[in-house]
Design a protein around this motif. Structure first.
Motif, PDB file in Angstrom:
ATOM      1  N   ALA A  52       0.835  -1.207   0.000  1.00 14.37           N
ATOM      2  CA  ALA A  52       0.000   0.000   0.000  1.00 14.37           C
ATOM      3  C   ALA A  52       0.862   1.247   0.000  1.00 14.37           C
ATOM      4  O   ALA A  52       0.571   2.222  -0.701  1.00 14.37           O
ATOM      5  N   LEU A  53       1.943   1.233   0.780  1.00 16.01           N
ATOM      6  CA  LEU A  53       2.840   2.390   0.796  1.00 16.01           C
ATOM      7  C   LEU A  53       3.503   2.573  -0.564  1.00 16.01           C
ATOM      8  O   LEU A  53       3.629   3.696  -1.063  1.00 16.01           O
ATOM      9  N   LEU A  54       3.918   1.479  -1.171  1.00 16.13           N
ATOM     10  CA  LEU A  54       4.562   1.563  -2.489  1.00 16.13           C
ATOM     11  C   LEU A  54       3.592   2.063  -3.559  1.00 16.13           C
ATOM     12  O   LEU A  54       3.984   2.780  -4.478  1.00 16.13           O
ATOM     13  N   LEU A  55       2.333   1.670  -3.447  1.00  8.93           N
ATOM     14  CA  LEU A  55       1.346   2.138  -4.412  1.00  8.93           C
ATOM     15  C   LEU A  55       1.234   3.656  -4.378  1.00  8.93           C
ATOM     16  O   LEU A  55       1.065   4.305  -5.421  1.00  8.93           O
ATOM     17  N   ALA A  56       1.375   4.229  -3.185  1.00 11.51           N
ATOM     18  CA  ALA A  56       1.246   5.675  -3.047  1.00 11.51           C
ATOM     19  C   ALA A  56       2.560   6.402  -3.309  1.00 11.51           C
ATOM     20  O   ALA A  56       2.555   7.514  -3.848  1.00 11.51           O
ATOM     21  N   ARG A  57       3.711   5.793  -2.971  1.00 14.88           N
ATOM     22  CA  ARG A  57       4.977   6.525  -3.007  1.00 14.88           C
ATOM     23  C   ARG A  57       6.113   5.669  -3.560  1.00 14.88           C
ATOM     24  O   ARG A  57       7.284   5.876  -3.226  1.00 14.88           O
ATOM     25  N   GLY A  58       5.797   4.748  -4.429  1.00 16.87           N
ATOM     26  CA  GLY A  58       6.808   3.824  -4.932  1.00 16.87           C
ATOM     27  C   GLY A  58       7.943   4.487  -5.679  1.00 16.87           C
ATOM     28  O   GLY A  58       9.075   3.992  -5.662  1.00 16.87           O
ATOM     29  N   ASP A  59       7.672   5.621  -6.334  1.00 16.59           N
ATOM     30  CA  ASP A  59       8.729   6.294  -7.081  1.00 16.59           C
ATOM     31  C   ASP A  59       9.779   6.902  -6.165  1.00 16.59           C
ATOM     32  O   ASP A  59      10.886   7.228  -6.601  1.00 16.59           O
TER      33      ASP A  59
END
Length: 397
Positions: A52-59
């Motif tokens: 979930a964190l990567l979906l929001a801030r994966g870049d």
């Protein structure tokens, strides 16, 4: 790590955080406290929370460090998902001795780049994080460069298509006019067809004009084909000389009758150009075309277009840079149009097929080379466009 970050463009610097995943809250707090003095550390308590964190801030995540043994979905499953969805992220696995066989299988399948054993050794872990962060940022940089080149290629090909379409449309127009004037040979006329002239020499004029524009379109295509070939060679040629570029435009541009005599060139302050010939050829051809179009509606007594090589400072207090300046003695540019040029598509010749993209394209090409474009004009006093180039080393490494 700060020196590496400063050397990277903004797109690559955006990947900077370490994501540590462990189902034990105390382990996450300990890791963030110990390594937060050097790295930006984010934590997650499990696979679903991490995704979930990567979906929001994966870049922004550069390194994933995950424990193997967690309830529900384990660390290898997380690493597999991250490998599939976020190719730039470096993947590290933390495992106990009992998990070593599973960890090695993860390495062999490419899910993880390095294994760290529990309990974590601070010095070893810091070095592993530094190397993983550097690798992730290099991958992000490589991808940013690929994306930038792809965008530049799309834009360049679109502009090239416009530049080729314009002369080809003229060729089609002349051919259509000659077809309308074509008359089959009358019976008994010896098989000789004819093309009617409306005034002496106008058919020959159309043939020669069509030939010039076809040659120009061919020169653009040939330039890009040669550049594609050069890009595949390990012994790519040195950057071209500015005088060679000017000579190519002078010799290949499809001037209308008499227009070539308007052009003068000052090549005394020659220099080596950055970048490849194809884009710069399009840039210089565009500037010459704009100058000619500005002169045609109301010709001065002595129409002039000048291409000059020289050196000038882009602003007071800055060092001089090599320049190519294209100037004309046409009607000039009104202030409200001048202040928008090079920043947005502006055209005063929409009825003649102008799109306003010419100077915007020139600015983007020069910007990609580390240079700039400056447009100066006063109404009734002509206009000049100056291309400022960064210095180029004389030899290649």
């Amino acid at each position: 790590m700060s020196s590496l970050n400063n050397a990277l463009p903004t797109g690559a610097q955006s990947a900077h955080a370490i994501l540590m995943v462990d189902d034990e809250p105390q382990a996450c707090k300990w890791f963030a406290r110990l390594y937060g003095d050097e790295f930006v550390v984010w934590t997650a308590g499990g696979v679903d929370e991490a995704l979930a964190l990567l979906l929001a801030r994966g870049d922004q995540v550069a390194v994933l460090l995950t424990d193997y043994s967690m309830p529900g979905r384990d660390g290898v499953e997380l690493l597999s998902e991250v490998r599939r969805l976020y190719g730039h992220i470096s993947r590290l696995l933390v495992s106990a001795c009992a998990d070593k066989a599973v960890a090695m299988a993860a390495v062999n399948r490419g899910h993880v780049e390095k294994i760290l054993e529990k309990p974590l050794d601070e010095a070893v872990t810091r070095q592993a994080l530094r190397e993983a962060l550097a690798g992730a940022q290099r991958r992000a940089l490589d991808q940013a460069l690929v994306d930038q080149r792809a965008a530049t290629l799309r834009e360049t090909l679109g502009f090239l298509a416009h530049e080729v379409t314009t002369p080809l449309a003229t060729v089609r127009g002349y051919l259509a006019a000659m077809r309308e004037r074509h008359h089959d040979a009358p019976e008994g006329g010896g098989g000789m067809a004819r093309i009617e002239q409306h005034k002496p020499g106008d058919v020959l004029f159309m043939i020669e004009a069509a030939q010039r524009r076809a040659d120009y379109a061919q020169s653009l295509v040939s330039t890009f084909v040669q550049t594609a070939r050069d890009a595949c060679r390990s012994d790519a040629p040195l950057s071209p000389l500015a005088s060679d570029l000017v000579a190519a435009v002078r010799d290949e541009y499809p001037f209308d009758p008499g227009e070539a005599s308007w052009l003068s060139c000052d090549l005394t302050a020659d220099f080596r150009l950055p970048g490849r010939r194809d884009l710069l050829y399009l840039v210089l051809s565009t500037l010459v075309k704009n100058a000619l179009l500005a002169l045609r509606p109301a010709l001065p007594d002595d129409p002039r277009v000048c291409i000059a090589l020289g050196a000038a400072a882009p602003a007071p207090g800055l060092p001089e840079q090599s320049v190519i300046r294209v100037s004309d003695n046409g009607p000039g540019i009104v202030p409200e149009v001048l202040q928008r040029l090079t920043r947005e598509p502006v055209t005063t010749r929409a009825d003649a097929g102008g799109s306003g993209m010419g100077l915007v394209f020139c600015r983007r090409v020069m910007g990609s080379l580390g240079g700039t474009v400056d447009v100066r004009s006063m109404p009734g006093q002509g206009a000049s466009v100056t291309l400022y180039f960064p210095p180029v080393e004389e030899t290649r490494a």
